[in-house]
Design a protein around this motif. Structure first.
Motif, mmCIF file in Angstrom:
data_model
loop_
_atom_site.group_PDB
_atom_site.id
_atom_site.type_symbol
_atom_site.label_atom_id
_atom_site.label_comp_id
_atom_site.label_asym_id
_atom_site.label_seq_id
_atom_site.Cartn_x
_atom_site.Cartn_y
_atom_site.Cartn_z
ATOM 1 N N ALA A 62 1.127 -1.699 0.407
ATOM 2 C CA ALA A 62 0.462 -0.386 0.242
ATOM 3 C C ALA A 62 1.055 0.984 0.355
ATOM 4 O O ALA A 62 0.475 2.141 -0.479
ATOM 5 N N VAL A 63 2.069 1.155 0.809
ATOM 6 C CA VAL A 63 3.025 2.632 0.603
ATOM 7 C C VAL A 63 3.861 2.391 -0.420
ATOM 8 O O VAL A 63 3.706 3.787 -0.951
ATOM 9 N N THR A 64 3.961 1.509 -1.307
ATOM 10 C CA THR A 64 4.384 1.561 -2.486
ATOM 11 C C THR A 64 3.472 1.583 -3.336
ATOM 12 O O THR A 64 4.581 2.544 -4.590
ATOM 13 N N SER A 65 3.297 1.330 -3.446
ATOM 14 C CA SER A 65 2.301 2.030 -4.856
ATOM 15 C C SER A 65 1.150 2.923 -4.735
ATOM 16 O O SER A 65 0.546 3.746 -4.007
ATOM 17 N N ASP A 66 1.187 3.643 -6.111
ATOM 18 C CA ASP A 66 0.863 4.624 -6.852
ATOM 19 C C ASP A 66 -1.021 4.603 -6.386
ATOM 20 O O ASP A 66 -1.556 3.795 -6.673
ATOM 21 N N HIS A 87 10.960 2.310 -1.638
ATOM 22 C CA HIS A 87 11.251 0.939 -0.920
ATOM 23 C C HIS A 87 11.584 1.184 0.633
ATOM 24 O O HIS A 87 11.566 0.866 1.664
ATOM 25 N N MET A 88 12.763 1.982 0.585
ATOM 26 C CA MET A 88 13.487 3.148 1.170
ATOM 27 C C MET A 88 12.830 3.596 2.925
ATOM 28 O O MET A 88 12.830 3.454 3.639
ATOM 29 N N ASP A 89 11.405 5.095 1.614
ATOM 30 C CA ASP A 89 10.444 4.950 2.796
ATOM 31 C C ASP A 89 8.948 3.989 3.891
ATOM 32 O O ASP A 89 9.406 4.049 4.252
ATOM 33 N N ASN A 119 9.113 1.528 11.926
ATOM 34 C CA ASN A 119 7.961 2.790 12.832
ATOM 35 C C ASN A 119 6.734 2.235 13.334
ATOM 36 O O ASN A 119 6.315 2.359 14.791
ATOM 37 N N GLU A 120 5.793 1.201 12.706
ATOM 38 C CA GLU A 120 4.655 0.808 13.259
ATOM 39 C C GLU A 120 5.088 -1.010 13.857
ATOM 40 O O GLU A 120 4.763 -1.640 14.698
ATOM 41 N N SER A 121 6.646 -0.840 14.418
ATOM 42 C CA SER A 121 7.365 -2.552 14.527
ATOM 43 C C SER A 121 6.351 -2.088 16.298
ATOM 44 O O SER A 121 7.575 -1.404 17.191
ATOM 45 N N GLY A 122 5.559 -3.213 16.578
ATOM 46 C CA GLY A 122 6.035 -3.368 17.427
ATOM 47 C C GLY A 122 4.662 -2.951 17.933
ATOM 48 O O GLY A 122 4.226 -3.051 19.010
ATOM 49 N N LYS A 123 4.088 -1.995 17.242
ATOM 50 C CA LYS A 123 2.426 -1.103 17.967
ATOM 51 C C LYS A 123 1.249 -1.937 16.764
ATOM 52 O O LYS A 123 0.840 -2.656 17.336
ATOM 53 N N ARG A 124 1.695 -1.404 15.753
ATOM 54 C CA ARG A 124 0.612 -2.229 14.574
ATOM 55 C C ARG A 124 1.267 -3.557 14.321
ATOM 56 O O ARG A 124 0.449 -4.397 14.162
ATOM 57 N N ALA A 149 22.412 4.849 -5.571
ATOM 58 C CA ALA A 149 21.022 5.838 -4.516
ATOM 59 C C ALA A 149 19.438 4.347 -5.644
ATOM 60 O O ALA A 149 20.536 4.317 -6.096
ATOM 61 N N MET A 150 19.143 4.460 -4.727
ATOM 62 C CA MET A 150 17.833 4.201 -5.517
ATOM 63 C C MET A 150 16.592 5.574 -5.683
ATOM 64 O O MET A 150 16.843 6.311 -5.043
ATOM 65 N N LEU A 151 16.609 5.171 -7.084
ATOM 66 C CA LEU A 151 15.557 6.114 -7.269
ATOM 67 C C LEU A 151 14.085 5.486 -7.833
ATOM 68 O O LEU A 151 13.769 4.290 -7.219
#
Length: 421
Positions: A290-294, A303-305, A312-317, A396-398
């Motif tokens: 969901a995060v990586t899709s338009d 991917h890095m984002d 950040n959601e690890s252990g929470k959601r 770098a990743m593009l």
């Protein structure tokens, strides 16, 4: 049939037709396929508490209707158990790749194409009130599992062939693939991977009961519209519960994939110990894709984002151990990533080296001046040299679309396949 009475003080009823052969402990039978007086049952409505209850119904009925709101399935059936008692191991060593991406790409392409068409057919069937042929889904998932087991990079490459206008169907396909890839990395068996893949493929089918004007709305949803969207988990459960021969764990996943470990999810606010293993895996895959899709209301992130969001959601959601394993199995530069080399050339990652993850196999697309160049494969693990005599390395990743590169267009024109072959 769907009867709802939502007035205050009146019990809400949602009736779902279920074949007698698909009855499960915990379901609440509210109607038979014959008059109650013609049956041996004393009460007009009862919970299937034991296997004997199920057997008794099967003796006299070909099908019954269950009340989804009063059923105990899937929330409190004996199958539900804390994650610690799961047979899955988070530490098992992943299997070695059996073939190269060059050998797998054609088979993966055929499987991906056929399964993607099938997903669209399922979604159309649900929209028009028809049932889902679960055996076709199982067969397709088996092909996906076989491909991923041989070499996951070919299928991972195909997850990048995205179209904003076909997000929902592509998302289901991608979640299936990412779930299988993660399950393979965890050391799951082939039968487990097939069940997991089916769960991922079917997890969002409930969205076909959400009006398209809400599902595809480009702006922010109102509170009322968000409530409608959240109901897709209930719709998904109902669809799969009425599907003959479906794997029961897929019902869990459809109903629970938006539950969070910290209890902030929906529809029931489940907490850590209540969320099943396959649901946890699909939730990680679902979030990443969901995060990586338009989508109509947002552009996909890199991917890095996505990895930063997962952490950040690890252990929470999300399950922290699974997030760690997912990041490990994809690597820094997963197949399908667009990268810029240290000399300015641009390439597409086609295969990850499990022992040297910073040195994948790539296809060179653009030269240092960002002009198209003859496509060729470069294996960074072999320290191939660039035109200046320096070893290639990634700078770098593009994002897909950088320098007008559309991975889907390259693929549709056959450029990637011809190079890989």
């Amino acid at each position: 049939m769907d009867n709802r009475m939502d007035s205050p003080g009146i019990t809400t009823l949602r009736k779902i037709k279920v074949a007698a052969g698909d009855l499960k402990i915990g379901m609440y039978v509210c109607e038979l396929d014959r008059p109650w007086l013609d049956s041996p049952f004393l009460f007009q409505g009862f919970v299937l508490a034991t296997q004997a209850d199920i057997d008794a119904v099967r003796k006299v009925c070909k099908y019954v209707y269950i009340d989804a709101y009063r059923t105990q399935f899937p929330e409190t059936t004996p199958r539900r158990r804390p994650i610690k008692s799961s047979r899955l191991s988070w530490t098992a060593a992943p299997p070695e790749k059996r073939v190269s991406v060059e050998r797998e790409i054609d088979r993966a392409q055929n499987t991906h194409t056929q399964t993607s068409k099938l997903v669209k057919t399922f979604m159309d069937d649900i929209r028009f009130g028809r049932g889902v042929d679960i055996q076709l889904a199982r067969d397709a998932v088996c092909e996906c599992v076989d491909s991923v087991y041989r070499n996951p990079d070919a299928m991972l490459l195909l997850t990048q062939l995205k179209d904003r206008d076909e997000y929902t169907a592509q998302h289901s396909m991608n979640v299936c693939i990412f779930s299988i890839v993660l399950g393979r990395y965890l050391g799951m068996s082939i039968p487990e991977l097939r069940n997991l893949g089916l769960s991922g493929l079917m997890h969002d089918m409930g969205k076909m009961r959400v009006p398209l004007e809400i599902l595809n709305k480009p702006g922010r949803l109102t509170d009322e519209e968000m409530t409608v969207v959240k109901a897709h988990t209930v719709h998904g459960r109902d669809i799969l519960m009425s599907t003959r021969g479906v794997y029961p764990g897929a019902i869990d996943v459809a109903y629970e994939h938006h539950e969070n470990l910290d209890g902030t999810g929906y529809p029931n606010g489940l907490t850590d110990a209540q969320i099943m293993p396959y649901t946890r895996i699909v939730a990680v895959a679902d979030t990443y894709d969901a995060v990586t899709s338009d989508r109509v209301y947002q552009s996909g992130r890199t991917h890095m984002d996505a990895i930063a969001i997962l952490n950040n959601e690890s252990g929470k959601r999300l399950d922290g151990n699974l997030v760690t394993k997912f990041v490990e199995c994809l690597g820094t530069y997963p197949a399908g990533s667009l990268v810029e080399m240290s000399n300015g050339e641009v390439a597409l990652v086609i295969e990850v080296n499990p022992r040297q993850k910073l040195r994948p196999k790539v296809i060179m697309l653009l030269d240092a001046d960002k002009n198209p160049q003859p496509h060729r494969i470069v294996d960074l693990a072999k320290l191939d040299l660039d035109p200046c005599g320096q070893p290639y390395r990634i700078k770098a990743m593009l994002k897909n679309g950088s320098y007008n590169i559309d991975i889907k267009r390259y693929y549709e024109q056959g450029l990637i396949q011809r190079t890989v072959r």
